[in-house]
Scaffold this motif. Structure first.
Motif, short mmCIF file in Angstrom:
data_model
loop_
_atom_site.label_atom_id
_atom_site.label_comp_id
_atom_site.label_asym_id
_atom_site.label_seq_id
_atom_site.Cartn_x
_atom_site.Cartn_y
_atom_site.Cartn_z
N ALA A 32 38.11 66.16 17.66
CA ALA A 32 37.44 64.83 18.10
C ALA A 32 38.25 64.63 19.86
O ALA A 32 37.64 63.99 20.54
CB ALA A 32 38.08 63.47 17.25
N MET A 33 39.41 64.92 19.74
CA MET A 33 39.99 64.44 21.15
C MET A 33 39.44 65.44 22.36
O MET A 33 39.02 64.99 23.44
CB MET A 33 41.55 64.91 21.20
N ALA A 34 39.23 66.62 21.83
CA ALA A 34 38.50 67.69 22.82
C ALA A 34 37.28 67.23 23.40
O ALA A 34 36.75 67.01 24.28
CB ALA A 34 38.44 68.97 22.28
N GLU A 35 36.41 66.53 22.14
CA GLU A 35 35.23 66.03 22.29
C GLU A 35 35.18 64.85 23.25
O GLU A 35 34.44 64.87 24.11
CB GLU A 35 34.55 65.43 20.86
N GLY A 36 36.19 64.05 23.24
CA GLY A 36 36.29 62.85 23.72
C GLY A 36 36.74 63.16 25.39
O GLY A 36 36.18 62.32 26.39
N LEU A 37 37.23 64.24 25.60
CA LEU A 37 37.54 64.92 26.99
C LEU A 37 36.18 65.83 27.69
O LEU A 37 36.39 66.10 28.78
CB LEU A 37 38.62 65.78 26.97
N ALA B 296 48.10 65.93 17.93
CA ALA B 296 46.85 66.34 18.33
C ALA B 296 46.47 66.28 19.69
O ALA B 296 45.97 67.24 20.27
CB ALA B 296 45.73 65.38 17.68
N ALA B 297 46.95 65.29 20.26
CA ALA B 297 47.11 65.24 21.82
C ALA B 297 47.80 66.06 22.38
O ALA B 297 47.46 66.76 23.57
CB ALA B 297 47.38 63.69 22.29
N ALA B 298 49.00 66.48 21.94
CA ALA B 298 50.17 67.67 22.45
C ALA B 298 49.34 68.83 22.39
O ALA B 298 49.34 69.46 23.50
CB ALA B 298 51.29 67.54 21.74
N LEU B 299 48.70 69.30 21.43
CA LEU B 299 47.92 70.45 21.18
C LEU B 299 46.92 70.74 22.44
O LEU B 299 46.70 71.69 23.00
CB LEU B 299 47.37 70.89 19.92
N VAL B 300 46.10 69.53 22.52
CA VAL B 300 45.13 69.64 23.72
C VAL B 300 45.71 69.94 24.88
O VAL B 300 45.22 70.59 25.83
CB VAL B 300 43.97 68.42 23.55
N GLY B 301 46.70 68.90 25.03
CA GLY B 301 47.28 69.41 26.48
C GLY B 301 48.05 70.68 26.69
O GLY B 301 48.00 71.04 27.83
N PHE B 302 48.43 71.48 25.54
CA PHE B 302 48.77 72.55 25.76
C PHE B 302 47.54 73.52 26.02
O PHE B 302 47.80 74.49 26.88
CB PHE B 302 49.52 73.40 24.33
N LEU C 95 44.96 77.78 22.39
CA LEU C 95 43.66 76.92 22.37
C LEU C 95 42.88 77.31 23.67
O LEU C 95 43.33 77.02 24.66
CB LEU C 95 44.01 75.37 22.22
N VAL C 96 41.64 77.65 23.43
CA VAL C 96 40.67 77.87 24.37
C VAL C 96 39.63 77.01 24.42
O VAL C 96 38.93 76.50 23.72
CB VAL C 96 40.00 79.26 24.26
N LEU C 97 39.83 76.23 25.56
CA LEU C 97 39.12 74.85 25.93
C LEU C 97 37.92 75.14 27.08
O LEU C 97 38.43 76.06 28.00
CB LEU C 97 39.78 73.89 26.42
N HIS C 98 36.70 74.89 26.91
CA HIS C 98 35.64 75.18 27.89
C HIS C 98 34.89 73.66 28.38
O HIS C 98 34.40 73.09 27.61
CB HIS C 98 34.60 76.08 27.22
N PRO C 99 35.23 73.15 29.47
CA PRO C 99 34.94 71.95 30.02
C PRO C 99 33.09 72.05 30.20
O PRO C 99 32.88 73.16 30.68
CB PRO C 99 35.51 71.72 31.45
N ARG C 100 32.77 70.99 29.76
CA ARG C 100 31.18 70.99 29.70
C ARG C 100 30.55 70.78 31.11
O ARG C 100 31.41 70.28 31.91
CB ARG C 100 30.63 70.02 28.98
#
Length: 247
Positions: A54-59, A15-21, A72-77
């Motif tokens: 959950a890991m994305a939420e924590g970050l 899970a952490a690896a995927l968020v890292g990617f 994986l498309v992530l958007h910082p709050r």
């Protein structure tokens, strides 16, 4: 997160690896087998999806989409330690930040002027001259919009200041080496588009001509996340009125 499920150390590592990617926006799953496999697992395995979310939420990031091609498309709050703001740029003065910010909003508004555009997965193409012409055409609209019917100033200080500065700059002023001068608006637009390239949200398209770019699906998703911004809404309103006039 779902209850009654015990995650192994390997699950959490994956899970952490995927968020890292996902934090490497230029990385594409098809080019990295482990990324591709973890993304497929996220799309198919609900328990694993909960762990990644959950890991994305924590970050302090919103997980916008797990796209088969874009990844994986992530958007910082806003306000999070991962969010990027123009005022954080050490080399930009106040006027530079205003004009560069205006260029970013203009790129988005020209590409996605209608809510429906933000839902369609189509490749948008833009160029330095198109965005520059669009912004210069906005000047008169923004000048009229800067006051209400009674002649009182409308409270949108940053947008008002940005277009006033922009309108005073030369559109294209080459240096002795043939590069665009920093004091030209097309140089500002190029900086905005090149930053999008660095973030995996655009690609240069020289085969379409000098100064052309393609906007990626990832950029559309990021714009959709911030579509309620007042400046974006104002420019979209003007862009839609231009499209009506062109018909």
């Amino acid at each position: 997160m779902s209850t009654g499920y015990a995650y192994s150390a390997a699950d959490l590592t994956d899970a952490a690896a995927l968020v890292g990617f996902g934090c490497q926006p230029r990385l594409r799953p098809m080019a990295v087998p482990r990324y591709r496999d973890l993304l497929q697992r996220y799309r198919r395995d609900g328990q694993f999806r909960d762990a990644v979310d959950a890991m994305a939420e924590g970050l302090e990031m919103d997980l916008v989409e797990a796209h088969e091609v874009e990844g994986l498309v992530l958007h910082p709050r806003g306000g999070s330690w991962l969010s990027y703001r123009l005022q954080d740029h050490p080399k930009l003065g106040v006027k530079d930040r205003l004009v560069l910010g205006l260029a970013h909003v203009a790129i988005a508004a020209r590409a996605y002027p209608c809510p429906a555009d933000l839902e369609e997965e189509t490749v948008k193409r833009v160029s330095l001259t198109e965005i520059d012409d669009f912004l210069r055409g906005l000047t008169e609209h923004l000048r009229r919009a800067a006051v209400d019917k009674e002649g009182l100033a409308v409270p949108h200080a940053e947008l008002d200041a940005a277009w006033r500065i922009y309108s005073k700059l030369m559109p294209c002023r080459p240096t002795a080496t043939g590069q665009l001068a920093k004091s030209s608006t097309q140089r500002v637009i190029k900086e905005a588009l090149d930053w999008l390239v660095s973030q995996g949200m655009a690609q240069p398209a020289p085969e379409l001509g000098s100064g052309h770019y393609r906007l990626a699906h990832r950029f559309r998703l990021q714009v959709r996340e911030t579509a309620s911004m007042a400046a974006f809404t104002a420019l979209c309103d003007i862009r839609r009125s231009q499209l009506v006039e062109e018909e």
